[in-house]
Design a protein around this motif. Structure first.
Motif, PDB file in Angstrom:
ATOM      1  N   PHE A 146       0.827  -1.205   0.000  1.00  0.00           N
ATOM      2  CA  PHE A 146       0.000   0.000   0.000  1.00  0.00           C
ATOM      3  C   PHE A 146       0.866   1.262   0.000  1.00  0.00           C
ATOM      4  N   TYR A 147       1.879   1.297   0.858  1.00  0.00           N
ATOM      5  CA  TYR A 147       2.776   2.451   0.976  1.00  0.00           C
ATOM      6  C   TYR A 147       3.501   2.718  -0.339  1.00  0.00           C
ATOM      7  N   ILE A 148       4.081   1.693  -0.922  1.00  0.00           N
ATOM      8  CA  ILE A 148       4.872   1.867  -2.144  1.00  0.00           C
ATOM      9  C   ILE A 148       3.996   2.315  -3.308  1.00  0.00           C
ATOM     10  N   ILE A 149       2.872   1.657  -3.502  1.00  0.00           N
ATOM     11  CA  ILE A 149       2.021   1.967  -4.660  1.00  0.00           C
ATOM     12  C   ILE A 149       1.337   3.322  -4.522  1.00  0.00           C
ATOM     13  N   THR A 150       0.735   3.580  -3.373  1.00  0.00           N
ATOM     14  CA  THR A 150      -0.016   4.841  -3.246  1.00  0.00           C
ATOM     15  C   THR A 150       0.906   6.054  -3.230  1.00  0.00           C
ATOM     16  N   ASN A 151       2.074   5.938  -2.648  1.00  0.00           N
ATOM     17  CA  ASN A 151       2.974   7.088  -2.651  1.00  0.00           C
ATOM     18  C   ASN A 151       3.657   7.282  -3.994  1.00  0.00           C
ATOM     19  N   PHE A 152       3.865   6.205  -4.734  1.00  0.00           N
ATOM     20  CA  PHE A 152       4.332   6.346  -6.107  1.00  0.00           C
ATOM     21  C   PHE A 152       3.273   7.094  -6.918  1.00  0.00           C
ATOM     22  N   ALA A 153       2.006   6.748  -6.709  1.00  0.00           N
ATOM     23  CA  ALA A 153       0.917   7.416  -7.423  1.00  0.00           C
ATOM     24  C   ALA A 153       0.823   8.890  -7.036  1.00  0.00           C
ATOM     25  N   VAL A 154       1.043   9.186  -5.763  1.00  0.00           N
ATOM     26  CA  VAL A 154       1.042  10.593  -5.337  1.00  0.00           C
ATOM     27  C   VAL A 154       2.166  11.337  -6.049  1.00  0.00           C
TER      28      VAL A 154
ATOM     29  N   MET B 227      10.964  12.412  -1.762  1.00  0.00           N
ATOM     30  CA  MET B 227      10.199  13.326  -0.907  1.00  0.00           C
ATOM     31  C   MET B 227       8.791  12.780  -0.652  1.00  0.00           C
ATOM     32  N   SER B 228       8.199  12.190  -1.680  1.00  0.00           N
ATOM     33  CA  SER B 228       6.867  11.598  -1.534  1.00  0.00           C
ATOM     34  C   SER B 228       6.881  10.477  -0.499  1.00  0.00           C
ATOM     35  N   TYR B 229       7.889   9.598  -0.584  1.00  0.00           N
ATOM     36  CA  TYR B 229       7.976   8.490   0.365  1.00  0.00           C
ATOM     37  C   TYR B 229       8.324   8.971   1.769  1.00  0.00           C
ATOM     38  N   ILE B 230       9.217   9.928   1.874  1.00  0.00           N
ATOM     39  CA  ILE B 230       9.615  10.429   3.202  1.00  0.00           C
ATOM     40  C   ILE B 230       8.449  11.142   3.887  1.00  0.00           C
ATOM     41  N   ALA B 231       7.718  11.946   3.124  1.00  0.00           N
ATOM     42  CA  ALA B 231       6.575  12.675   3.697  1.00  0.00           C
ATOM     43  C   ALA B 231       5.493  11.724   4.214  1.00  0.00           C
ATOM     44  N   ALA B 232       5.447  10.519   3.662  1.00  0.00           N
ATOM     45  CA  ALA B 232       4.390   9.566   4.030  1.00  0.00           C
ATOM     46  C   ALA B 232       4.793   8.611   5.148  1.00  0.00           C
TER      47      ALA B 232
ATOM     48  N   MET C  67       3.375  10.632  -8.902  1.00  0.00           N
ATOM     49  CA  MET C  67       3.001  10.764 -10.314  1.00  0.00           C
ATOM     50  C   MET C  67       1.887  11.796 -10.532  1.00  0.00           C
ATOM     51  N   GLY C  68       1.287  12.270  -9.443  1.00  0.00           N
ATOM     52  CA  GLY C  68       0.269  13.299  -9.585  1.00  0.00           C
ATOM     53  C   GLY C  68      -1.111  12.892  -9.144  1.00  0.00           C
ATOM     54  N   ASP C  69      -1.301  11.644  -8.689  1.00  0.00           N
ATOM     55  CA  ASP C  69      -2.574  11.192  -8.151  1.00  0.00           C
ATOM     56  C   ASP C  69      -2.868  12.001  -6.885  1.00  0.00           C
ATOM     57  N   ASN C  70      -4.078  12.375  -6.639  1.00  0.00           N
ATOM     58  CA  ASN C  70      -4.537  13.102  -5.443  1.00  0.00           C
ATOM     59  C   ASN C  70      -4.202  14.588  -5.464  1.00  0.00           C
ATOM     60  N   GLY C  71      -3.709  15.121  -6.550  1.00  0.00           N
ATOM     61  CA  GLY C  71      -3.478  16.553  -6.638  1.00  0.00           C
ATOM     62  C   GLY C  71      -2.247  17.062  -5.906  1.00  0.00           C
ATOM     63  N   VAL C  72      -1.435  16.194  -5.315  1.00  0.00           N
ATOM     64  CA  VAL C  72      -0.205  16.623  -4.634  1.00  0.00           C
ATOM     65  C   VAL C  72       0.897  16.649  -5.676  1.00  0.00           C
ATOM     66  N   MET C  73       1.668  17.711  -5.677  1.00  0.00           N
ATOM     67  CA  MET C  73       2.708  17.852  -6.699  1.00  0.00           C
ATOM     68  C   MET C  73       4.098  17.681  -6.095  1.00  0.00           C
TER      69      MET C  73
END
Length: 178
Positions: free
Chosen positions: A109-117, A135-140, A119-125
């Motif tokens: 869940f962590y790897i896939i959803t944060n990779f998607a974030v 940065m995406s993985y560290i923030a999560a 990539m631009g999923d959920n509006g987070v840039m």
């Protein structure tokens, strides 16, 4: 030995999944939910493989109708992969294997959803380079710890409750010798 699953055991799994899905509406820390455990448990304990995927995903879809964030494709993709992982737990009651499956589901869940974030999923840039990915993985990370705790807790509750119920006189699960 091979288990012969009865309608009662399927209803028991379905009921436990429904109860776990309802917990999404209770106050909880961010990511401390039953969704990973639902996918792992459902696919591990439902005899019909189609139902093992459909029932947990249906429970999440229905509960998502009432959750502000709604349908997020990366969450569902990780949910399907966790259900595939759950298929490997079909023939075990070993708490170490089930616990390892729960930890693996948290990582999926962590790897896939944060990779998607990233990539631009959920509006987070995040920047599209490796720095943005990190940065995406560290923030999560704080959400990962909550997710791991929730997965371990709800996995233990679901698998444990199922074992207690199926061992009682309320639900019979017949065991056949090969």
């Amino acid at each position: 030995m091979k288990k012969e699953f009865t309608i009662q055991s399927t209803l028991t799994v379905a009921t436990l999944i429904a109860i776990a899905a309802i917990t999404r509406f209770l106050p909880h820390p961010a990511n401390f939910t039953a969704i990973g455990a639902i996918a792992l448990f459902g696919s591990a304990r439902l005899n019909d493989k189609r139902l093992a995927f459909v029932l947990p995903i249906a429970a999440m879809l229905i509960s998502d109708l009432f959750i502000p964030f709604g349908f997020i494709p990366s969450v569902y993709f990780s949910f399907v992969l966790i259900a595939v992982l759950g298929l490997t737990l079909r023939n075990t009651k070993n708490p170490l294997f089930i616990g390892a499956g729960s930890i693996a589901s948290s990582l999926i869940f962590y790897i896939i959803t944060n990779f998607a974030v990233w990539m631009g999923d959920n509006g987070v840039m995040y920047s599209k380079g490796i720095d943005g990915l990190w940065m995406s993985y560290i923030a999560a990370i704080p959400f990962f710890w909550n997710g791991l705790a929730g997965d371990l807790f709800f996995t233990a509750v679901l698998f444990g409750a199922y074992e207690l119920i199926t061992r009682s006189s309320l639900v019979s699960v017949k065991v056949k010798s090969k």
